[in-house]
Design a protein around this motif. Structure first.
Motif, PDB file in Angstrom:
ATOM      1  N   ALA A  26       0.823  -1.212   0.000  1.00  0.00           N
ATOM      2  CA  ALA A  26       0.000   0.000   0.000  1.00  0.00           C
ATOM      3  C   ALA A  26       0.854   1.257   0.000  1.00  0.00           C
ATOM      4  O   ALA A  26       0.432   2.304  -0.517  1.00  0.00           O
ATOM      5  N   TRP A  27       2.072   1.179   0.561  1.00  0.00           N
ATOM      6  CA  TRP A  27       2.954   2.353   0.565  1.00  0.00           C
ATOM      7  C   TRP A  27       3.280   2.762  -0.868  1.00  0.00           C
ATOM      8  O   TRP A  27       3.207   3.950  -1.215  1.00  0.00           O
ATOM      9  N   TYR A  28       3.662   1.814  -1.690  1.00  0.00           N
ATOM     10  CA  TYR A  28       4.018   2.116  -3.078  1.00  0.00           C
ATOM     11  C   TYR A  28       2.821   2.624  -3.863  1.00  0.00           C
ATOM     12  O   TYR A  28       2.951   3.521  -4.707  1.00  0.00           O
ATOM     13  N   VAL A  29       1.655   2.048  -3.589  1.00  0.00           N
ATOM     14  CA  VAL A  29       0.442   2.518  -4.267  1.00  0.00           C
ATOM     15  C   VAL A  29       0.155   3.962  -3.869  1.00  0.00           C
ATOM     16  O   VAL A  29      -0.220   4.799  -4.707  1.00  0.00           O
ATOM     17  N   GLY A  30       0.339   4.281  -2.587  1.00  0.00           N
ATOM     18  CA  GLY A  30       0.131   5.652  -2.123  1.00  0.00           C
ATOM     19  C   GLY A  30       1.103   6.621  -2.769  1.00  0.00           C
ATOM     20  O   GLY A  30       0.716   7.740  -3.157  1.00  0.00           O
ATOM     21  N   ALA A  31       2.367   6.216  -2.909  1.00  0.00           N
ATOM     22  CA  ALA A  31       3.358   7.075  -3.548  1.00  0.00           C
ATOM     23  C   ALA A  31       3.002   7.320  -5.009  1.00  0.00           C
ATOM     24  O   ALA A  31       3.073   8.449  -5.497  1.00  0.00           O
ATOM     25  N   ALA A  32       2.597   6.250  -5.705  1.00  0.00           N
ATOM     26  CA  ALA A  32       2.208   6.394  -7.114  1.00  0.00           C
ATOM     27  C   ALA A  32       0.999   7.311  -7.241  1.00  0.00           C
ATOM     28  O   ALA A  32       0.937   8.168  -8.138  1.00  0.00           O
ATOM     29  N   ALA A  33       0.034   7.150  -6.333  1.00  0.00           N
ATOM     30  CA  ALA A  33      -1.173   7.985  -6.367  1.00  0.00           C
ATOM     31  C   ALA A  33      -0.818   9.456  -6.162  1.00  0.00           C
ATOM     32  O   ALA A  33      -1.415  10.346  -6.788  1.00  0.00           O
ATOM     33  N   ALA A  34       0.156   9.725  -5.288  1.00  0.00           N
ATOM     34  CA  ALA A  34       0.550  11.116  -5.030  1.00  0.00           C
ATOM     35  C   ALA A  34       1.081  11.776  -6.291  1.00  0.00           C
ATOM     36  O   ALA A  34       0.739  12.931  -6.596  1.00  0.00           O
TER      37      ALA A  34
END
Length: 460
Positions: A149-157
């Motif tokens: 989820a951390w990587y998904v959050g970074a990509a979303a940002a």
């Protein structure tokens, strides 16, 4: 002794909802740490930021995460997971909203520090809560989803930051930081009503509340004698405190968790920095379009986690982490060839590293939660997080200096050396926790409750 109704339970809708809710914290971590990098472009002009102030804004959240993990882990072990589970999200909402109205560098720096404290606090809170509710044979995979989820959050940002910059124009950075408040509020709503950890409750002698929580969550009634037996085991370890992380077997486990976490995350920051240069060749140049390139980098690392998520509960934690560190060093050694390498080789090495790094990545929060008893589980997770952020901060600071003074090839070889240290640490100290209940995996060698529950558990 453990609570069999939890350990042997098949996955249910409750477990899936809890995983989504717990993953909200790492998602917000990736998002809030990344969105500020996008927002700094407009923020620097509007607030007339100096280079030093920009650096402090970027580093303040990391410093906050260090203190949040170190200080809030013990508090979580003392007052409970559920109480802290929503409080830290409320801080993220308020801090993001207030950031919208900041008009000076010191205000942004202070608010980013506060947000970092809340993020650092959420790591031990959410991971310990999920670990203590997760069925034994699914625990490694469910905890691994959190780092994904951390990587998904970074990509979303990066994607959302790109969209806001394209559509808003002047003052877009305020909308970017405001978006963090909206997402934090959504995660907070998902978390409302989450029950307290039964293991924490029995650890505190509150067996009646533990029985009620289990009935409400998974619809099973646990006999009082079983809860009392679990409480006896838990309370025999309830005297452990922060200082016990630095004694005997727990000292070794603390060093292992902190060192492998640091050795995994420090070279990764180097690849994060090296990655955008690679993507320039695909037309994702500097400027706002470069944010899409950064999003792609995050997604590549997220994809690397997927094979490891399946393997940790199938072949075990120890072989996954040992082989992953060994394989991660190979592309870094090849990249030691420097800028003279063909572009295809560079891209292949980047993708290989991202794929192999999934093993230690998905175990970042599994091992700290499995190797320590309930009374210090969140404390151990917080300490491991804090130690890793020291490595991340040092790596972030030294990387530009190394690239300028030593060159990209030597910098990659240094990253390979750090990775091999992680391999040595894992070979020496990684324990096998696959198939073990938390009571078994966190107990000291020789304890009655630390023996494998059946012959399928792997000896340590």
């Amino acid at each position: 002794m453990s609570i069999r109704a939890i350990d042997e339970m098949p996955l249910t809708g409750f477990h899936r909802k809890l995983t989504w809710a717990c993953a909200g914290g790492p998602f917000l971590d990736g998002y809030l740490l990344s969105i500020v990098g996008v927002a700094l472009v407009g923020m620097s002009g509007d607030l007339a930021l100096t280079t030093a102030e920009q650096s402090m804004i970027g580093a303040s959240a990391l410093v906050g995460i260090f203190f949040g993990g170190l200080c809030m882990g013990p508090l979580t072990d003392r007052i409970g997971r559920e109480a802290m589970y929503t409080a830290d999200l409320a801080v993220l909402v308020v801090g993001s909203v207030v950031s919208v109205f900041a008009d000076a560098a010191w205000q942004i720096i202070l608010l980013r520090f506060v947000l970092g404290v809340a993020i650092g606090a959420d790591y031990p809170i959410a991971t310990s809560l999920l670990a203590e509710w997760a069925p034994t044979r699914h625990r490694g995979r469910l905890l691994g989803y959190l780092i994904l989820a951390w990587y998904v959050g970074a990509a979303a940002a990066y994607v959302i930051g790109y969209a806001i910059a394209e559509s808003v124009g002047s003052g877009a950075w305020r909308w970017m930081v405001a978006s963090g408040a909206v997402l934090s509020a959504l995660v907070l709503l998902i978390r409302v009503g989450t029950p307290e950890s039964p293991l924490w409750l029995v650890n505190k002698g509150r067996t009646a509340q533990a029985q009620k929580a289990i009935e409400q969550a998974i619809g099973r009634t646990v006999p009082v004698p079983e809860l009392l037996a679990a409480a006896a085991v838990e309370q025999s370890a309830s005297t452990y405190r922060l200082r016990d992380l630095f004694k005997g077997v727990y000292l070794r486990r603390t060093l292992f968790c902190g060192l492998f976490y640091t050795c995994q995350i420090t070279p990764m920051f180097a690849l994060y920095t090296f990655g955008p240069a690679i993507l320039v060749s695909f037309g994702l140049h500097d400027g706002n379009t470069g944010n899409l390139g950064s999003a792609l980098i995050s997604l590549v690392f997220a994809l690397g986690c997927l094979p490891a998520l399946r393997m940790v509960d199938r072949i075990g934690r120890r072989p996954v982490i040992i082989w992953s560190f060994a394989l991660m060093a190979v592309p870094l050694v090849v990249l030691g060839g420097g800028a003279a390498l063909p572009l295809g080789v560079v891209i292949a090495c980047f993708c290989a590293y991202a794929l192999f790094s999934g093993g230690p990545t998905v175990l970042e929060w599994s091992y700290p939660n499995e190797l320590f008893p309930t009374s210090i589980r969140a404390t151990a997770g917080g300490v491991a997080t804090s130690l890793s952020r020291v490595g991340a901060a040092v790596g972030t600071f030294l990387l530009p200096i190394s690239l300028t003074g030593l060159g990209v090839g030597t910098t990659m070889l240094i990253g390979a050396g750090i990775t091999l240290v992680g391999w040595v640490v894992s070979v020496a100290w990684a324990e096998e926790t696959k198939g073990r209940t938390l009571a078994e995996s966190s107990g000291l060698p020789g304890d009655a409750h630390s023996a494998p529950a059946d012959s399928r558990a792997v000896p340590r």
